[in-house]
Write an enzyme that holds these catalytic residues in place. Structure first.
Site, short mmCIF file in Angstrom:
data_model
loop_
_atom_site.label_atom_id
_atom_site.label_comp_id
_atom_site.label_asym_id
_atom_site.label_seq_id
_atom_site.Cartn_x
_atom_site.Cartn_y
_atom_site.Cartn_z
N HIS A 78 0.78 -1.28 -0.24
CA HIS A 78 0.10 -0.03 -0.18
C HIS A 78 0.87 1.19 -0.08
CE1 HIS A 78 -3.82 -1.94 1.67
NE2 HIS A 78 -3.52 -2.62 0.80
N GLU A 80 0.77 3.72 1.97
CA GLU A 80 1.15 4.20 3.17
C GLU A 80 2.37 3.39 3.70
OE1 GLU A 80 -3.47 4.58 3.16
OE2 GLU A 80 -1.72 3.25 2.20
N CYS A 106 -6.04 1.55 5.34
CA CYS A 106 -6.85 0.27 5.74
C CYS A 106 -6.51 -0.03 7.36
CB CYS A 106 -6.42 -1.00 4.78
SG CYS A 106 -4.61 -1.50 5.01
N CYS A 109 -2.48 -0.63 7.46
CA CYS A 109 -1.67 0.63 7.56
C CYS A 109 -2.01 1.32 8.64
CB CYS A 109 -1.95 1.32 6.09
SG CYS A 109 -1.56 0.47 4.69
#
Length: 152
Positions: A78, A80, A106, A109
């Site tokens: 991801h 992040e 999410c 993260c």
């Protein structure tokens, strides 16, 4: 002559970072900012030196995995996560930084960002993961949706 406000400036940059994404489903970008300085950037995609989903196809689509579920079944990191990796590789602490994301983080993260000691997370598009909202609230980290500029 007016200037772009800081939150819009950083979100504009975050959207540009997302354009580097190699995800077939969703282009996501993230940046870490402290004292109005960008510390690290990240976009979603496969780990370095590995084939990208754009050339291989989407494993999640092949397996019929709905958005927001089974994040471990994906070749990509991801945005992040890539911000944290970039900061770590270059020895940059993001403790006390603000994170700007094109999409709400999410749960996975969220937990990583909480442990890094970020100050706040700003995002533009919601994501179907209400557990992350609760985690940020419990940790005392501001989670705030920013509206896109007029005309977008």
């Amino acid at each position: 002559m007016s200037r772009v406000p800081w939150p819009q400036y950083f979100m504009d940059i975050t959207r540009l970072v997302a354009e580097r994404s190699t995800c077939c489903r969703r282009k996501v970008g993230a940046i870490a900012v402290k004292d109005k300085r960008i510390l690290a950037t990240g976009y979603n995609g496969a780990p370095r030196n590995m084939r990208e989903c754009l050339s291989l196809g989407c494993l999640r689509e092949e397996l019929g995995i709905p958005s927001g579920q089974r994040h471990e079944l994906c070749r990509g990191l991801h945005a992040e996560q890539n911000v944290l990796v970039q900061a770590a590789v270059h020895g940059v602490s993001i403790e006390g930084a603000d994170i700007y994301c094109t999409h709400q983080p999410c749960l996975i993260c969220a937990k990583l960002l909480i442990n890094c000691g970020v100050n706040a997370v700003y995002f533009e598009s919601p994501y179907p993961d209400h557990l992350s909202e609760g985690m940020f609230a419990e940790a005392g980290i501001l989670l705030s949706q920013l509206s896109p500029p007029a005309g977008e």
